[in-house]
Write a protein that holds these residues in place. Structure first.
Motif, PDB file in Angstrom:
ATOM      1  N   VAL A  88       0.840  -1.205   0.000  1.00  0.00           N
ATOM      2  CA  VAL A  88       0.000   0.000   0.000  1.00  0.00           C
ATOM      3  C   VAL A  88       0.864   1.240   0.000  1.00  0.00           C
ATOM      4  N   GLU A  89       1.957   1.200   0.781  1.00  0.00           N
ATOM      5  CA  GLU A  89       2.850   2.356   0.871  1.00  0.00           C
ATOM      6  C   GLU A  89       3.505   2.661  -0.471  1.00  0.00           C
ATOM      7  N   ILE A  90       3.938   1.610  -1.173  1.00  0.00           N
ATOM      8  CA  ILE A  90       4.559   1.815  -2.484  1.00  0.00           C
ATOM      9  C   ILE A  90       3.549   2.432  -3.450  1.00  0.00           C
ATOM     10  N   LEU A  91       2.335   1.891  -3.452  1.00  0.00           N
ATOM     11  CA  LEU A  91       1.314   2.414  -4.364  1.00  0.00           C
ATOM     12  C   LEU A  91       0.994   3.860  -4.038  1.00  0.00           C
ATOM     13  N   ALA A  92       0.979   4.200  -2.763  1.00  0.00           N
ATOM     14  CA  ALA A  92       0.600   5.554  -2.361  1.00  0.00           C
ATOM     15  C   ALA A  92       1.731   6.551  -2.565  1.00  0.00           C
ATOM     16  N   ASN A  93       2.948   6.157  -2.216  1.00  0.00           N
ATOM     17  CA  ASN A  93       4.044   7.119  -2.188  1.00  0.00           C
ATOM     18  C   ASN A  93       4.905   7.129  -3.442  1.00  0.00           C
ATOM     19  N   ASP A  94       4.991   5.998  -4.127  1.00  0.00           N
ATOM     20  CA  ASP A  94       5.919   5.923  -5.242  1.00  0.00           C
ATOM     21  C   ASP A  94       5.222   5.755  -6.586  1.00  0.00           C
ATOM     22  N   SER A  95       3.896   5.981  -6.633  1.00  0.00           N
ATOM     23  CA  SER A  95       3.185   5.793  -7.893  1.00  0.00           C
ATOM     24  C   SER A  95       3.648   6.788  -8.948  1.00  0.00           C
ATOM     25  N   ARG A  96       4.109   7.950  -8.508  1.00  0.00           N
ATOM     26  CA  ARG A  96       4.617   8.912  -9.497  1.00  0.00           C
ATOM     27  C   ARG A  96       5.866   8.379 -10.179  1.00  0.00           C
ATOM     28  N   GLN A  97       6.677   7.632  -9.414  1.00  0.00           N
ATOM     29  CA  GLN A  97       7.909   7.103  -9.980  1.00  0.00           C
ATOM     30  C   GLN A  97       7.672   5.814 -10.754  1.00  0.00           C
ATOM     31  N   TYR A  98       6.856   4.906 -10.174  1.00  0.00           N
ATOM     32  CA  TYR A  98       6.680   3.583 -10.769  1.00  0.00           C
ATOM     33  C   TYR A  98       5.343   3.404 -11.473  1.00  0.00           C
ATOM     34  N   GLY A  99       4.342   4.105 -11.030  1.00  0.00           N
ATOM     35  CA  GLY A  99       2.992   3.885 -11.544  1.00  0.00           C
ATOM     36  C   GLY A  99       2.746   4.549 -12.890  1.00  0.00           C
ATOM     37  N   ILE A 100       1.769   4.005 -13.619  1.00  0.00           N
ATOM     38  CA  ILE A 100       1.391   4.519 -14.936  1.00  0.00           C
ATOM     39  C   ILE A 100      -0.112   4.777 -14.928  1.00  0.00           C
ATOM     40  N   ASN A 101      -0.502   5.949 -15.323  1.00  0.00           N
ATOM     41  CA  ASN A 101      -1.928   6.271 -15.435  1.00  0.00           C
ATOM     42  C   ASN A 101      -2.556   5.351 -16.480  1.00  0.00           C
ATOM     43  N   LYS A 102      -3.522   4.546 -16.066  1.00  0.00           N
ATOM     44  CA  LYS A 102      -4.109   3.569 -16.983  1.00  0.00           C
ATOM     45  C   LYS A 102      -4.791   4.213 -18.182  1.00  0.00           C
ATOM     46  N   GLN A 103      -5.261   5.429 -18.021  1.00  0.00           N
ATOM     47  CA  GLN A 103      -5.911   6.094 -19.154  1.00  0.00           C
ATOM     48  C   GLN A 103      -4.958   6.241 -20.335  1.00  0.00           C
ATOM     49  N   ASN A 104      -3.669   6.372 -20.042  1.00  0.00           N
ATOM     50  CA  ASN A 104      -2.668   6.516 -21.102  1.00  0.00           C
ATOM     51  C   ASN A 104      -2.389   5.202 -21.834  1.00  0.00           C
ATOM     52  N   LEU A 105      -2.960   4.113 -21.308  1.00  0.00           N
ATOM     53  CA  LEU A 105      -2.727   2.810 -21.924  1.00  0.00           C
ATOM     54  C   LEU A 105      -3.845   2.424 -22.888  1.00  0.00           C
ATOM     55  N   ARG A 106      -4.843   3.285 -23.018  1.00  0.00           N
ATOM     56  CA  ARG A 106      -5.942   3.018 -23.951  1.00  0.00           C
ATOM     57  C   ARG A 106      -5.464   3.114 -25.397  1.00  0.00           C
ATOM     58  N   TRP A 107      -6.094   2.333 -26.250  1.00  0.00           N
ATOM     59  CA  TRP A 107      -5.852   2.417 -27.691  1.00  0.00           C
ATOM     60  C   TRP A 107      -6.082   3.839 -28.191  1.00  0.00           C
ATOM     61  N   GLY A 108      -7.161   4.442 -27.749  1.00  0.00           N
ATOM     62  CA  GLY A 108      -7.509   5.791 -28.214  1.00  0.00           C
ATOM     63  C   GLY A 108      -6.492   6.843 -27.841  1.00  0.00           C
ATOM     64  N   GLU A 109      -5.646   6.548 -26.859  1.00  0.00           N
ATOM     65  CA  GLU A 109      -4.608   7.493 -26.446  1.00  0.00           C
ATOM     66  C   GLU A 109      -3.325   7.285 -27.243  1.00  0.00           C
ATOM     67  N   PHE A 110      -2.819   6.021 -27.247  1.00  0.00           N
ATOM     68  CA  PHE A 110      -1.499   5.834 -27.864  1.00  0.00           C
ATOM     69  C   PHE A 110      -1.535   5.896 -29.386  1.00  0.00           C
ATOM     70  N   LYS A 111      -2.709   5.723 -29.999  1.00  0.00           N
ATOM     71  CA  LYS A 111      -2.748   5.766 -31.466  1.00  0.00           C
ATOM     72  C   LYS A 111      -2.453   7.167 -32.019  1.00  0.00           C
ATOM     73  N   ARG A 112      -2.518   8.180 -31.155  1.00  0.00           N
ATOM     74  CA  ARG A 112      -2.246   9.559 -31.586  1.00  0.00           C
ATOM     75  C   ARG A 112      -0.762   9.919 -31.480  1.00  0.00           C
ATOM     76  N   MET A 113       0.040   9.023 -30.926  1.00  0.00           N
ATOM     77  CA  MET A 113       1.455   9.318 -30.714  1.00  0.00           C
ATOM     78  C   MET A 113       2.250   9.240 -32.015  1.00  0.00           C
ATOM     79  N   GLN A 114       3.409   9.859 -32.009  1.00  0.00           N
ATOM     80  CA  GLN A 114       4.340   9.734 -33.124  1.00  0.00           C
ATOM     81  C   GLN A 114       4.917   8.311 -33.142  1.00  0.00           C
ATOM     82  N   ALA A 115       5.451   7.924 -34.299  1.00  0.00           N
ATOM     83  CA  ALA A 115       5.830   6.525 -34.521  1.00  0.00           C
ATOM     84  C   ALA A 115       6.789   5.976 -33.466  1.00  0.00           C
TER      85      ALA A 115
END
Length: 569
Positions: A88-115
């Protein structure tokens, strides 16, 4: 079927060509990578749809893309109170370092990125998230553990993402315009992809056409609460077919009226949203598949998940081997097992009694073993099983007739499995009555219903183009469920019934080939006299000419024909 949608077929061909030119030339590798991308796309769309449906009816829904995802290498695996607190502590305190916002993992998000950014993002974040989708302990995560994302070039990934978006647009349009369910069109696309596997047909692994799967589901009529298995499931087509049949019947019972027959005459839906949570829970625990190809296990898992089955029970197992111990477990078995010829004798499960290494025989015996008493199987076999002269062939047929109620033998035309193979096959439909160790006091079969399918609604060549009507599909279903030994006695008809006594007598010796019992009808054909036929041939050569002109052309073939006509009068 996809063959009748040139635009969709063209898009699939484009996708294959891009993978080929992009350096992925092995068809099985290509389809695995394409399936990962299709799964990413479908996961995003399905999640958004479920979210919208939940909002519409006022229910809570937790999106698969809500919150923060921490890759497994940064998660502690310790147990106990301290371990839980540390996690719980890792998820709460270190999510900025290790965690990834799941919204950024959607198809609709990454398909707009450069190659370059897209390739790094999908390879390093989206695909690891996909592998970890259902949690550390899930069957899906277990089988995805060794999966790798190997699209090597940014340009290939960009082109693949673009083409898949276009494919989905065509599927959505077809779903709206033609009334065919999106899941069925998606199934067409998946079938087309699977058909490109160069190894299809090797080791007897033929893709089963979906309309044949639907036919078999309609014959067996699985119900909610039945435990259903496919011991050689491949991409999960039979499990999906059983799921769709059950969902459709439940939807009809709850008052759904807008379902229309598809081009093969079947009414189907994969939309389980209208079912109660209890019904959905029972259904999720009903389907079990096994395969010996790790890649096909992954493809099967993703195929069922794309159709709304969140945690499919598909596992890597050789169901003929000594390590597979299940017996009398299932109410329904639907299967098209591989016909590889033979397997290693030393690894065959000792519970199988047939003295053979031929898989087409062992799989049928094994399916009998897997059924509960009263359970029913619908299995595709090569037609050689029906009449093979070896002792193992005869012993298997005797088992089906005496220990089972062998309900039906349906022969299929040889083109059904083209373009993979032209092998002649049949459907066996039987219910287990006596167990392997039971003493048979009375043979279980009274009569066997035979049907000779002449057409399945598609051309029987390699193209398998849709024909007008649906062939014998719906006729088989209606006549099977209405079969009656008192009336189905005409041996010249497409279908008829034969008594067990006749099948088991010394003359037939448990032969189950339809031709053994069918009465052929010969029609008398009248032909014109030879002189009339020859005169017609002469006229075809020279046309309507007078005697003088005829004399001028009396040479070559005309001369020969005239001479022959003079001889016969």
């Amino acid at each position: 079927m996809l063959q009748n949608n040139p635009e969709l077929k063209s898009k699939i061909d484009q996708l294959w060509n891009k993978f080929w030119s992009g350096g992925i030339s092995n068809p099985l590798t290509a389809i695995e990578q394409i399936t990962y991308l299709l799964f990413m796309k479908r996961l995003d769309e399905l999640d958004l749809k479920r979210q919208a449906d939940a909002e519409f009816i006022g229910e809570a829904y937790i999106s698969k893309f809500s919150g923060v995802w921490v890759p497994s290498e940064y998660r502690t695996k310790r147990t106990g109170r301290e371990g839980a607190l540390e996690l719980v502590e890792i998820l709460a305190n270190d999510s900025r370092q290790y965690g990834i916002n799941k919204q950024n993992l959607r198809w609709g998000e990454f398909k707009r990125m450069q190659a370059e950014e897209m390739l790094q993002h999908v390879h390093g974040k989206v695909f690891p998230f996909l592998k970890d989708l259902n949690g550390d302990e899930s069957n899906f995560t277990h089988h995805m553990k060794n999966a790798v994302f190997i699209i090597p070039k940014p340009a290939l990934l960009v082109e693949a993402v673009k083409t898949i978006d276009e494919i989905f647009e065509v599927m959505e349009h077809d779903s709206r315009e033609n009334g065919q369910s999106f899941q069925d069109i998606q199934g067409d696309v998946y079938e087309m992809l699977l058909s490109e596997i160069a190894t299809a047909g090797k080791n007897g692994q033929f893709r089963t056409p979906r309309h044949i799967i639907k036919l078999m589901a309609d014959l067996v009529q699985p119900q909610l609460g039945h435990k259903i298995a496919d011991p050689a499931c491949g991409s999960g087509g039979f499990l999906l077919g059983a799921y769709q049949y059950i969902v459709t019947q439940l939807a009809i019972k709850t008052g759904t009226h807008d379902l229309v027959p598809d081009e093969d005459g079947f009414v189907r839906t994969s939309v389980a949203a209208a079912l109660t949570e209890k019904a959905q829970s029972i259904l999720r625990e009903s389907l079990y598949g096994y395969d010996i190809d790790a890649t096909m296990v992954r493809l099967g898992l993703m195929n069922l998940m794309m159709h709304g089955i969140d945690e499919p029970h598909i596992d890597y197992k050789d169901t003929l081997s000594k390590s597979y111990l299940e017996e009398s477990e299932y109410d329904i078995v639907l299967a098209n097992p591989p016909f590889t010829g033979s397997i290693d004798k030393g690894d065959i499960n000792e519970a199988l009694q047939l003295a053979t290494t031929k898989t087409e025989l062992l799989f049928v015996e094994n399916i009998y073993r897997l059924l509960k008493k009263g359970g029913t199987a619908c299995v595709i076999v090569p037609q050689g099983v029906l009449f093979g002269s070896g002792s193992a062939f005869k012993n298997l047929r005797q088992l089906l007739v005496e220990r089972c109620d062998l309900k039906a033998v349906i022969t299929l035309p040889s083109g059904v499995f083209k373009p993979y193979a032209g092998v002649s096959t049949a459907i066996l439909l039987f219910t287990k009555v006596w167990g392997p160790k039971d003493k048979v006091t009375q043979p279980a079969t009274e009569h066997v219903w035979f049907y000779e399918m002449a057409a399945d609604g598609y051309s029987l060549d390699d193209k398998r183009s849709k024909q007008e009507g649906n062939g014998d599909l719906q006729d088989i279903i209606s006549k099977y469920h209405a079969r009656n030994p008192a009336y189905d006695t005409d041996r010249t008809a497409k279908c008829f019934m034969v008594s067990r006594a006749e099948i088991a007598d010394d003359k037939n010796n448990f032969d189950l080939s339809l031709s053994r019992y069918k009465t052929d009808v010969f029609e008398e054909v009248h032909y014109d006299p030879p002189g009339v036929i020859l005169e017609r041939l002469i006229y075809a050569e020279v046309g309507d000419v007078d005697e003088a002109e005829l004399a001028k052309v009396q040479s070559g073939i005309v001369s020969d024909l005239l001479e022959l006509k003079g001889m016969v009068g």
